[in-house]
Design an enzyme around this catalytic site. Structure first.
Site, PDB file in Angstrom:
ATOM      1  N   HIS A  39      -3.284   1.927  -5.461  1.00 24.52           N
ATOM      2  CA  HIS A  39      -3.514   1.058  -4.413  1.00 24.52           C
ATOM      3  C   HIS A  39      -2.136  -0.111  -4.198  1.00 24.52           C
ATOM      4  CE1 HIS A  39      -7.974   1.483  -4.017  1.00 24.52           C
ATOM      5  NE2 HIS A  39      -7.749   2.139  -5.153  1.00 24.52           N
ATOM      6  N   ASP A 253       3.016  -5.696  -0.647  1.00 26.92           N
ATOM      7  CA  ASP A 253       1.834  -5.419  -0.479  1.00 26.92           C
ATOM      8  C   ASP A 253       1.220  -3.924  -0.356  1.00 26.92           C
ATOM      9  OD1 ASP A 253      -0.801  -6.160  -1.398  1.00 26.92           O
ATOM     10  OD2 ASP A 253      -0.873  -8.037   0.143  1.00 26.92           O
TER      11      ASP A 253
END
Length: 347
Positions: A39, A253
């Site tokens: 992720h 991110d």
């Protein structure tokens, strides 16, 4: 998993804390179909090289049949690291993984599967009368400013909260925005509170907020409304509806689902999204106001002053992208790819 998985079961391992698990599963249960999804971003080999356990981590991940990443660049970084640190032979994002006897045990693939959100849930909440009323109440409680800017992040040094506050303070100093006309709401949900670096970050952020408010607040208006809490999804959607500008200014991110939630909640196709090009969401939300940290102030002002027609055009395009690619499609795409038979070419 080793004890309970049925013969030939599919196992999907999630996130970087479990990077060693695929190989452990492979060694104990070679019958399993193993998927892994990372992720967070995977760094380029030059940075990954600094990690003492680099070989063990790549070896662990190569135990999977399919390793999923948020961006194509992450998959590429992983394969380059596999080639550099394990001497793996990489062809078309595939590695023929060999056992101790030198025979190929399986083919590990790396591919991008950008994660998404529960579009249906957010869309339905955004249309609920009580959620809409709560959004209007938030605006009233803040004194009905002309512009509400919103940041929603875990309190993490990768999220760019300090840079966002500094940029907003400088805009106030330059009178580009005023506390009478604009308010920044910063939701910073608690994160790793027992880790010293995160505790120091919280102190710095709260000190900065106090300094900004002490300098610019009036009796009627507040520059920054800082909320160190986690909120239920209903309250978050109300905040998304109340905010004219969403600020997603991450330094790095994997994806950033807040950006996608904000866009999904804007069912009237209004509002503006300021989005860091270093967030994975920038690959899909190309109609956002994409920015590098150096251009943050100018980008914020573009969002604040954006004409309704341009805002609607941008938001409509972003909403279509997200509505067509929800979290159900993400998971089904990954599992479908994991189930595919891979033709071996040991030549």
């Amino acid at each position: 998993v080793i004890r309970h998985a049925a013969e030939g079961a599919t196992v999907w391992v999630q996130d970087y804390q479990l990077q060693l698990v695929p190989k452990l599963l492979r060694e104990a249960r070679p019958d399993l179909k193993i998927g892994f999804f990372n992720h967070i971003p995977f760094p380029p080999p030059e940075i990954f090289a600094q990690l003492p356990w680099r070989r063990a981590i790549i070896d662990g991940l190569l135990g999977a049949d399919l390793v999923g990443f948020q961006r194509s660049s992450d998959a590429g970084n992983f394969m380059r690291s596999a080639r550099r640190f394990l001497g793996a032979s990489v062809k078309q994002q595939q590695v023929h993984v060999r056992g101790a006897d030198g025979e190929t045990t399986h083919i590990a693939r790396a591919q991008a599967f950008p994660i998404s959100i529960d579009v249906k849930q957010i869309s339905e909440l955004a249309k609920k009368p009580e959620v809409i009323e709560r959004a209007q109440q938030i605006r009233r409680d803040l004194g009905n400013p002309k512009t509400i800017l919103l940041g929603v992040d875990r309190l993490d040094y990768t999220k760019g909260i300090r840079h966002r506050l500094k940029a907003y303070e400088e805009l106030l100093q330059d009178a580009k925005v005023t506390v009478e006309d604009a308010t920044l709401i910063q939701v910073a949900s608690p994160s790793r509170e027992r880790v010293e670096q995160y505790r120091l970050l919280r102190e710095e952020v709260e000190g900065t907020v106090g300094h900004i408010n002490g300098t610019f607040d009036t009796m009627e208006s507040t520059a920054v409304r800082y909320l160190h809490h986690s909120y239920p999804i209903e309250e978050m959607v109300s905040l998304y509806l109340a905010a004219d500008v969403m600020l997603v200014t991450a330094l790095r991110d994997g994806m950033n689902l807040v950006a996608k939630e904000y866009v999904t909640a804007r069912t009237n196709n209004d509002g503006a999204l300021v989005l860091s090009e270093f967030a994975g969401a920038a690959d899909q939300l190309k109609q956002a106001l994409l920015m590098n940290i150096d251009g943050l102030k100018d980008t914020i002002m573009r969002a604040v002053n954006m004409q309704p027609a341009e805002a609607s055009r941008r938001m409509r395009a972003m909403r279509k992208q997200i509505l067509d690619h929800d979290v159900d499609l993400w998971s089904s795409d990954f599992l479908k790819a994991l189930a595919e038979k891979v033709v071996r070419d040991d030549s």
